[in-house]
Design an enzyme around this catalytic site. Sequence first.
Site, PDB file in Angstrom:
ATOM      1  N   SER A 124      48.363  13.595 131.256  1.00  0.00           N
ATOM      2  CA  SER A 124      48.601  14.771 130.433  1.00  0.00           C
ATOM      3  C   SER A 124      47.302  15.294 129.820  1.00  0.00           C
ATOM      4  CB  SER A 124      49.660  14.446 129.384  1.00  0.00           C
ATOM      5  OG  SER A 124      50.258  15.615 128.953  1.00  0.00           O
ATOM      6  N   HIS A 172      57.985  13.374 131.936  1.00  0.00           N
ATOM      7  CA  HIS A 172      56.572  13.414 131.602  1.00  0.00           C
ATOM      8  C   HIS A 172      56.129  12.057 131.061  1.00  0.00           C
ATOM      9  CE1 HIS A 172      52.941  15.517 130.380  1.00  0.00           C
ATOM     10  NE2 HIS A 172      53.038  15.019 129.165  1.00  0.00           N
TER      11      HIS A 172
END
Length: 371
Positions: A208, A350
């Site tokens: 990320s 995620h």
Amino acid sequence: MTLEQRSLPDPLLGSDGRKVTTEEQWRSVRRPDILRLFRDYVYGREPVGRPEHIGFHVEKEDGFMEGAAIRKRVEIRFEGPGGAGAFRLLLFLPAKAAKPVPVFLLINNRGRAVADAERASSSPFWPAELIVSRGYAAALFHTEELDPDRDDGFADGVHGLFDPVEKPRSPHAWGTIAAWAWGACRAMDYLETDPDIDPRRVAVVGHSRGGKTALWAGAIDPRFAMVVSNNSGCTGAALSRGKRGETIRDINARFPHWFCETYKSFDGRENELPVDQHMLLSLIAPRALYVSSATEDLWADPESEFLSLIAAEPVYRLFGSEGLGTASLPPADTPVFGSGVGYHIRTGKHDMGLSDWRHFIDFADRAMRAQ
Ligand code: GTR
């Protein structure tokens, strides 16, 4: 949206309108041009590379993981015009492997819990036990030690140490992602001095915001033999043109300190940026590059991450390296490996976990072989 519909800038088309056809033209002209554009428009200019005053101090070295690993804690200290700073590198080396060993360096944006030096609970986000069992060293540093992740006007962290004191700040000055990437380069400075590590086989990994950072570190520092971007999304691996989920406007609003000031003038104007993120990926060529997505991570936009890698392949081909061998998104949990690039999309949200790491290591086994 298909690649054709996105009307991307061509990484192999020089600013003089001439097509790049040789490795030499890429290395000496086009690559430096693209790097400059990313510095000026996106990540910002770091005021210093390796500082004049930098030192490495191995604080502690002991056996670990029931004898399977050697644990080292290293302090990396430096000085700038604004004072002295330091951050720590935690390193687990496979005890029995022939030295020097290759290493995975994680840019850790998840705090202390995943990086517990005692390994009281082993974390899927940083599975040091798995990495070591596969013959790699596992290294990590905390982004927060380089620059706390907050919008404080760039007073704290390495910005405060190295930025010139004049105000106002240049609209091209480095942001927080660039500060963390700078830290990865300083970790590399140490790794080059450690006789147990093979500095020609260092893979930098991030998830990320850490994935955006790993890509930028790989772009500015060719010493990284491999870069892994996991779920890096907007202003990471994902193309900005035609992107779904997070946009440039969204990211600049939520994280105003991550990029340079100039980047904000492209809110809602992604088509006018002189670069797109496939050009960032192309800066890694011909070194190994692995991009991973997750099926439920729509904010990052897996399709835009995958197509970005496809759009970077022409630069890999210039170096005689094959691409992925497919232009369509592979089925979930099925990695595809070319010689220089690799990709998978994991089922789930995620995050970064064991199955991602297994694929990274499998790819590294092929792409970062000992010479
Ligand atoms: C998201 C953010 C992304 C990504 C991520 C993270 O919310 O919008 O750009 O960086 O956070 O770092 O976890």
